[in-house]
Design a protein around this motif. Structure first.
Motif, mmCIF file in Angstrom:
data_model
loop_
_atom_site.group_PDB
_atom_site.id
_atom_site.type_symbol
_atom_site.label_atom_id
_atom_site.label_comp_id
_atom_site.label_asym_id
_atom_site.label_seq_id
_atom_site.Cartn_x
_atom_site.Cartn_y
_atom_site.Cartn_z
ATOM 1 N N LEU A 268 -51.902 -66.534 -17.427
ATOM 2 C CA LEU A 268 -50.991 -66.804 -16.321
ATOM 3 C C LEU A 268 -50.481 -68.239 -16.371
ATOM 4 N N GLU A 269 -51.357 -69.156 -16.723
ATOM 5 C CA GLU A 269 -50.944 -70.554 -16.848
ATOM 6 C C GLU A 269 -49.951 -70.728 -17.993
ATOM 7 N N LYS A 270 -50.208 -70.074 -19.082
ATOM 8 C CA LYS A 270 -49.330 -70.158 -20.253
ATOM 9 C C LYS A 270 -47.925 -69.669 -19.915
ATOM 10 N N LYS A 271 -47.827 -68.615 -19.133
ATOM 11 C CA LYS A 271 -46.533 -68.040 -18.780
ATOM 12 C C LYS A 271 -45.898 -68.693 -17.557
ATOM 13 N N GLY A 272 -46.606 -69.607 -16.909
ATOM 14 C CA GLY A 272 -46.067 -70.203 -15.700
ATOM 15 C C GLY A 272 -46.023 -69.232 -14.537
ATOM 16 N N LEU A 273 -46.969 -68.296 -14.487
ATOM 17 C CA LEU A 273 -46.973 -67.262 -13.446
ATOM 18 C C LEU A 273 -48.085 -67.456 -12.426
ATOM 19 N N VAL A 274 -48.715 -68.621 -12.440
ATOM 20 C CA VAL A 274 -49.762 -68.902 -11.464
ATOM 21 C C VAL A 274 -49.134 -69.125 -10.098
#
Length: 797
Positions: A786-792
């Motif tokens: 989620l952090e990698k995709k910016g979806l946090v």
């Protein structure tokens, strides 16, 4: 007179008949004309090919001998009331088969020894499509003979006399299949397509014949039942092999009754033919469709794209001054990204998203529907309500519900992100005084996302491409491989391959030991499938037949990409370069494989684990120390400016919503299509429309793969009800790379050795969830992805 192909088909039919007889030498009678007709129907079905005449006196002599043998068999089987010994029939068939095989091998390069070739590589220059059918016939006969010898062994079933020989059975078939499968993907000419269409159901029936060979599963099951007995003396890898082979047979229907086995074999053969037809239809659309343009039509396109379009025109014999956009992703995606001509972007997009349905005679929607119906029936044979349920049983996910939990979690977040991105695009259009009929459409998104990225982050991807030449990105990949695993690549320009653009490398470890042969096939061309993939001509194993050349333990791995080739340096987008690393990760899964047995080696793992090695490798290309050293201007050799890398990093999360929606909608559609209880009155186009409406598909985005060209689902069953595996593996790879980051060194040798041991080398010798725990010390956590995709979101804190 009979050709070798004709006679061998006769022998194969007789052998097939012989194998269904009791193995003990008892007699049977053909008591009625109906029984006789059924027997000869089986023989006739195996002989449905025109015979060729002998072309030399020597051949005529050999054909006469084989004709005499065939006459003996026909005379014997033609008796209506006589007793026929099963043992005699087998002996006669075996003798004739040996004669035929010897003649075949003397002229067919696929059946000859390849010991004169470097590393026992295939003799590509000598192989033609016409060689495959007769080679397959010999190879299938040999494979069945290998398996029959296991059945005929009267000793008590053990690992050494059942499982180990089963794992190494069919060596010739593996060789021929390796060449055939690779060429069908990389050089699938019309002549080869005909062979592929003909052979696909035959090969499927052969696989079924092996599964249902009387007595074989009984022996495998006997070893399976005693696998954990200390007296068996099996180690953990051997127990794993027994369990996987037993499960393979169960999932292939070995425990079905005889009638059901026949029905199941026919179903699998139909599926094999349909998936081949689906693949060929997509390839034909991509091969034949083109948009022919003039120089002025290329406005907005960077020089690299213009050059690639010009080269495509040259390859297709167009007039001077013409440029061609094909349906290759390496051409059409950049065109959608940079072309200022909205009308041409729309034209290209509509053709690209309708692959598989551009020609009414190549209707892939109808084919896909037939595949879905047959898969539903296949699942029901195994007591499952849906194909999704059947597929998940042998995956890390275990159930469709677990898959949907992950997909819906990400989908919800990605929609919010994509809506924000579309709003940014709309604001940019308004601020620049533009008016778009219908608003942001799918053929607009990439174009305006690039404009917004440039305006918001001052990042222009076209400015990065000169620093990402294919040569330098390949050099970076080899360097990462060396830093992590001590591998070095020695180019072999003297090796003849199937196309002059393909490069061959010896891969050696730090002790100069040969680890693998690596083939790099990077360019898009006619008759080559779209996309990117890893394949093998030979898989790693130490379980070789007696007397085999030790070089056969060494894998031959091929990475295929589809980069647009220009007349000068080939410049890659950041995504293209990442794809090269991705396929290189798969390549390492094959090259570093360290299994005793073929069935457990390389990428023969559960589907939702197979993308971990590939996606993990992608991370290193993004690392600043790699980019600073290898991202160099293709003309000046100047290293990439730091401010350009800073802008790349800042802009990286932009458009993640779009990319995640493109992918996740496909995964959700896949699960939805394979989770239906009934396909009565099923309309694929309407289902797609209604399902996307139910999901709330964001405006301006479409599925990355629409059903008519969704080859992951309908050109193979491997990713059917399994396209989710990329996201599943992304949870694993983001967490796994976290181990390197936490160590403070992305090339930490201790972490790299663990990655090699538990991710790249172990294959299927250990269950995948246990392999991850051995590497990470715990189960995977979703937060890294989620952090990698910016979806946090705030709810995650």
């Amino acid at each position: 007179r009979f050709s070798p192909s004709f006679l061998l088909r006769l022998v194969a039919a007789v052998v097939s008949i012989a194998t269904i007889l009791p193995s003990r030498a008892l007699s049977f009678q053909l008591r009625s004309s109906r029984q006789q007709q059924r027997l000869f129907a089986r023989v006739s079905s195996a002989l449905a090919v025109t015979s060729r005449q002998p072309t030399s006196a020597d051949n005529k002599h050999r054909f006469a001998s084989r004709s005499s043998a065939a006459s003996t068999i026909i005379a014997t089987t033609g008796a209506t009331s006589r007793s026929i010994s099963a043992a005699t029939l087998k002996m006669t068939a075996t003798a004739a088969a040996s004669t035929c095989a010897s003649a075949m091998a003397s002229t067919n390069p696929l059946l000859q020894s390849w010991s004169s070739q470097p590393f026992n590589l295939p003799p590509f220059k000598s192989i033609t499509p016409a060689h495959f059918r007769p080679a397959f016939e010999v190879a299938m006969s040999d494979h069945l003979a290998d398996l029959q010898s296991i059945v005929d062994n009267t000793d008590e079933p053990t690992f050494d006399n059942v499982i180990a020989p089963y794992d190494r059975a069919g060596a010739t078939l593996s060789k021929v299949s390796g060449v055939f499968g690779n060429l069908c993907s990389s050089a699938n000419t019309d002549d080869l397509k005909e062979v592929q269409t003909e052979m696909t159901p035959i090969l499927s029936q052969h696989r079924s014949a092996c599964t249902f060979l009387p007595g074989l599963f009984d022996k495998i099951d006997a070893v399976y039942q005693s696998r954990n007995d200390p007296a068996s003396g099996l180690n953990s890898e051997q127990i794993r092999l027994v369990e996987r082979i037993h499960l393979d047979f169960e999932r292939a229907g070995a425990s079905f009754d005889e009638t059901t086995q026949k029905e199941y074999a026919d179903l699998k053969a139909k599926l094999a033919s349909l998936t081949t037809q689906f693949q060929q239809n997509v390839m034909k659309d991509e091969e034949t469709y083109e948009i022919v343009l003039k120089k002025e039509d290329m406005t907005g396109c960077p020089d690299g794209l213009v050059e690639a379009a010009h080269q495509a025109a040259v390859d297709r014999n167009k007039a001077d001054g013409e440029y061609v956009i094909t349906l290759s992703r390496s051409l059409v995606e950049p065109f959608l990204t940079f072309s200022d001509r909205r009308d041409l972007r729309e034209q290209a997009w509509r053709a690209w998203t309708r692959r598989g349905e551009l020609d009414p005679e190549r209707d892939n929607l109808a084919i896909a529907t037939d595949i879905l119906k047959l898969r539903k029936k296949q699942a029901e044979y195994h007591g499952c309500k849906t194909f999704a349920e059947y597929q998940c049983l042998d995956r890390m996910a275990k159930t469709p519900e677990n898959v949907m939990e992950l997909l819906e979690n990400v989908w919800r977040r990605a929609k919010v992100c994509a809506d924000k991105e579309r709003k940014a695009l709309e604001e940019f259009v308004a601020e620049n005084g533009e008016e778009l009929e219908g608003g942001i459409m799918p053929w607009d998104w990439r174009y305006y996302a690039t404009k917004v990225r440039a305006a918001k982050y001052d990042f222009d991807e076209a400015a990065l491409k000169p620093y990402l030449s294919l040569d330098k990105v390949t050099e970076a990949f080899f360097a990462v491989s060396g830093n992590l695993f001590g591998l070095r690549y020695v180019k072999r320009d003297d090796v003849e391959l199937f196309h002059p653009d393909v490069n061959c490398y010896e891969v050696r470890d730090k002790d100069d030991k040969l680890v693998s042969i690596f083939l790099h096939d990077n360019y898009s061309r006619r008759f080559k499938g779209s996309g990117a993939w890893m394949s093998e001509y030979r898989s790693q194993t130490r379980n070789l037949p007696a007397g085999a050349d030790e070089i056969e333990e060494i894998p031959i791995v091929c990475n295929s990409n589809n980069f647009a080739k220009g007349s000068g340096a080939t410049l890659l987008s950041f995504d293209d370069a990442t794809t090269l690393f991705h396929e290189g990760g798969h390549g390492h899964h094959g090259m570093l494989s360290d299994s005793t047995y073929s069935r457990l080696s390389s990428t023969s793992v559960l589907t939702d684990f197979v993308e971990l090695p590939s996606q993990l490798m992608e991370h290193w290309f993004e690392e600043p120390e790699v980019l600073k050293k290898y991202a160099r201007h293709y003309e000046t050799g100047e290293e990439v400016p730091q401010d350009l890398l800073d802008k790349l990093k800042a802009a990286k999360s932009f458009n993640q919503g779009f990319e995640t929606i493109e992918y996740t909608s496909c995964a959700l559609m896949d699960m939805a299509m394979h989770s239906l209880d009934s396909y009565d009155d099923f309309d694929m186009a309407k289902f797609e429309e209604k399902e996307l409406e139910r999901l709330g598909m964001p405006q301006g985005i479409v599925m990355r793969h629409r059903p008519a060209h969704f080859q992951h689902l309908f050109s193979t069953s491997a990713y059917a009800a399994g396209y989710y595996v990329y996201l599943w593996a992304e949870v694993l790879d983001a967490d796994a790379f976290g181990a390197f980051k936490e160590s403070g060194n992305v090339f930490n040798p201790e972490v790299a050795e663990k990655a090699r041991k538990y991710i790249y080398s172990a294959g299927n010798t250990v269950a995948p969830d246990e392999l991850f725990r051995l590497f990470r010390g715990r189960d995977p956590e979703i937060k890294f992805m989620l952090e990698k995709k910016g979806l946090v979101t705030a709810d995650d804190s």
